[in-house]
Design an enzyme around this catalytic site. Structure first.
Site, PDB file in Angstrom:
ATOM      1  N   GLU A 108      56.045  -3.216  41.796  1.00 17.56           N
ATOM      2  CA  GLU A 108      57.191  -3.674  42.585  1.00 17.56           C
ATOM      3  C   GLU A 108      58.503  -3.151  42.020  1.00 17.56           C
ATOM      4  O   GLU A 108      59.438  -2.879  42.762  1.00 17.56           O
ATOM      5  CB  GLU A 108      57.240  -5.210  42.618  1.00 17.56           C
ATOM      6  CG  GLU A 108      56.209  -5.841  43.511  1.00 17.56           C
ATOM      7  CD  GLU A 108      56.432  -5.549  44.987  1.00 17.56           C
ATOM      8  OE1 GLU A 108      56.021  -4.449  45.410  1.00 17.56           O
ATOM      9  OE2 GLU A 108      56.978  -6.398  45.694  1.00 17.56           O
ATOM     10  N   THR A 168      64.732  -2.801  52.002  1.00 19.36           N
ATOM     11  CA  THR A 168      64.814  -3.944  51.100  1.00 19.36           C
ATOM     12  C   THR A 168      66.096  -3.919  50.283  1.00 19.36           C
ATOM     13  O   THR A 168      66.748  -4.937  50.090  1.00 19.36           O
ATOM     14  CB  THR A 168      63.602  -3.941  50.159  1.00 19.36           C
ATOM     15  OG1 THR A 168      62.423  -3.971  50.960  1.00 19.36           O
ATOM     16  CG2 THR A 168      63.603  -5.157  49.256  1.00 19.36           C
TER      17      THR A 168
END
Lengths: 309, 309
Positions: free
Chosen positions: A130, A183
Site C-alpha cells: 500500500e 486516491t
C-alpha cells in the site's frame, strides 16, 4: 508447484470510520498465481486486465514489493518465485484494487511456502504494498482483504487490528461509476485540522456502529452510518453523489457513503432483497445523469483471501 | 408522602470518549428528598453540604429547573413539591456533582408521582439541569447517572444513548485532589479545531474501547483507554497529573485519564484488589506534592439512582 489465490475488494472507512474501519466484499477481487522457480528472486511474469498500467518491475509493483518484503522477513530472500497477476477489478474505484492484488500475492506466497507465518501476521507486508500504491501504509483496505469481515484498525503505531462481528443479514452493495478519482487527490482535498464538534459526532458514530455490530442492532447500525467529516468534502468530487445516496436510503439502505477515496458508493443493507433494490436504485440514479456503473452485491466476505487451486 | 433517592457520581469522557462516553460510580453521590405539598409549585426547602453555594431559587437550581421541566412535560405544573438536597460529594471535582443532584431529583419526582415516565425518558429533564450548571446540555454525566453502567451518547441531535456492557471484573478508582478546576475554564482551554490525525487516533480508540467492553477483553480496553485530544491540554491544569497517571499504570491499572473536566483522575482496573492498590498509589503520588485527596473505589454502578426510603 504453483498456487492460485483470490483476494477481495474492500470498502474502507465505512462512513464514520475514516482510516480505522474496513470491510471485505464477495466480489470483485483480484487473482494471483505464484509458481516456485529455480532462479532466485521474485519476477512478475504476466499482468492481465490492467491495460498495461502496472509495472512488472517487482520493486515498483505493490505485489512484487510485498512478496519481496515477506521473503526477507522469513529468511528466504533466495527463493525463486514467478508471479502472474490477473486484475479483475477496476483501478481508482475506491474498492482497494491494489490491496486486493497485494493480499492475494502475500497470501499465495505464504501458502506456497508451507505457511511459515499466520494469516494475520502477513499484514505488515501487505501494508508495504500500500505504501507503494498510495504513498502511505494504510491498513483499512489490506486488513479487511486479509482478515475478511469487518475490521477496526484501533491503532497504526503499534498496529492493532480487531475483527468485529458481522450481523447475519448484513449485505453490502457497491456501485462503481465510470469516473476516476485518484486516491492522492482525494487525500489532498482533506485539511490537517477538523472541527472539534464534528470529530465528537464522528467518534460517537464509530462507537455506535461498533456497538450495533455486536448487538446485531440494524437500527443502531443505520443511525451510526454517518460521515460528517470526510464525506462533505470528498463528495464534491463525485457527480450525482447526493441523489445516489438519497436513492439508496429511499430504497431501504441502512446507510452508506463513499467507499474509500471514491468514486464508488457503498450501502449496507439488511437482507439480500433490499440490497438488490438499493443497488438498482443507485445504478439508475447515476444513469440519469449519464454515468455508467458496475454494480456489486454480496454479504460481507468473512473469508478474506482463498486458494482457488 | 415523601421519597428519598440516591444518585451516583459519574466519570465523563472515559479517556477517549470526550462528550460521548460516561460511567456511573458506586460512591460518592447525592441524596434528594421530595415531599408532596398542597401548595402548588416546586420549592427547595433545604440544601446541606454545599457551604451555602447553591441557590434555593428553584429556577436557578439545577434540581429545581429539571423538576419544573419534568412537571410541565407530564402536565402537572400545579403539583406542589418540596425538595431537600443533601450534597454528599464535592463541587468542581469532575465527578458530575450537578448531574448526581439533578438525576436524583428528577428520578425522585417521577417515583413519587407513580412513574408516569420511564427512567430513560427522564434524560431530557436532567439535561436541562446541566444546562443551568454548565452552560450547555451535556449528557455524559447525567446519562450514566440516570441509566447506570457505561453509556455511549452516540448523538445529541437527536439524543441517542446506548447502554454498553460492563465486564464483570471492571472496577473504577477515582482520586479527587483538593484543588478546583471550573468546568467552564476546562472547556474554554479547548480549541474549536483539532488535528485530523489525532481525531483519527481518538475514534480508533473509541471503537476499540466499545469492542473491548463487548468482548470482555481487558487488554483491548487497556490499549484503548487513551485520550490524545483533550488530556494533553487539560492535564496542565492539574498539578502532578503525569506522576499520578504513571503511578496508576505502574500499579496495574488498565488505564485512565481526567474524570470529566477534572481535577479528579479515574482509572479502570481488573478486579478489586488491583483497584485498591491503584487508588493508594494515586493518593500517595498526590500526597508527595502536598495535595490531599479523597479516594473512591467501586465496581461500575449498574443501577443508577435508587430509592433509599
Amino acid at each position: 508447484m504453483s498456487i492460485r489465490v483470490f483476494a477481495p475488494a474492500t470498502v474502507a472507512n465505512v462512513a464514520c470510520g475514516y482510516d480505522v474501519l474496513g470491510l471485505a466484499l464477495g466480489q470483485p477481487g483480484d487473482e494471483v498465481i505464484i509458481k516456485k522457480s529455480d532462479k532466485a528472486g521474485v519476477r512478475i511474469t504476466e499482468i492481465t486486465g490492467d491495460d498495461g498500467r502496472l509495472p512488472t518491475d517487482p520493486l515498483k509493483n505493490t505485489v512484487g514489493i510485498s512478496v519481496i518484503k515477506y521473503l526477507e522477513a522469513i529468511g528466504a530472500k533466495e527463493q525463486g518465485l514467478e508471479i502472474t497477476l490477473h486484475k479483475k477489478m477496476p483501478f481508482g474505484s475506491g474498492l482497494g484494487s491494489s490491496a486486493a492484488s497485494t493480499v492475494a500475492g502475500v497470501f499465495a506466497a505464504n501458502e506456497l511456502l508451507g505457511k511459515p507465518l499466520t494469516q494475520e501476521n502477513l499484514l505488515p507486508f501487505a501494508m508495504e504494498g500500500e505504501r507503494v500504491a498510495c504513498g502511505s501504509a494504510h491498513a483499512d483496505n489490506v486488513a479487511p482483504a486479509l482478515y475478511g469481515g469487518i475490521v477496526l484498525i484501533r491503532s497504526y503505531k503499534p498496529l492493532d487490528v480487531i475483527k468485529l462481528p458481522v450481523p447475519s443479514e448484513l449485505y453490502v452493495t457497491v456501485v462503481h461509476p465510470h469516473i476516476e478519482v485518484a486516491t492522492k487527490d482525494a487525500r489532498q482535498i482533506l485539511k490537517s485540522n477538523i472541527s472539534f464538534q464534528r470529530a465528537i459526532e464522528q467518534w460517537g458514530n464509530v462507537g455506535g456502529l461498533v456497538a450495533g455490530l455486536y448487538q446485531e442492532d440494524y437500527d443502531l447500525i443505520s443511525r451510526s452510518l454517518k460521515d460528517v467529516v470526510v464525506e462533505p468534502v470528498r463528495s464534491i468530487l463525485i457527480p450525482g453523489f447526493e441523489s445516489v445516496k438519497q436513492a439508496a436510503l429511499d430504497n431501504g439502505a441502512l446507510g452508506g457513503s463513499i467507499s474509500g477515496s471514491g468514486p464508488s458508493i457503498f450501502s449496507l443493507c439488511k437482507g439480500e432483497e433490499i440490497a438488490g433494490q438499493v443497488a438498482e436504485a443507485k445504478r439508475k440514479a447515476f444513469s440519469e445523469i449519464g454515468i455508467h456503473c458496475d454494480v456489486y452485491v454480496s454479504p460481507v466476505n468473512q473469508a478474506g483471501p482463498i486458494v482457488l487451486d
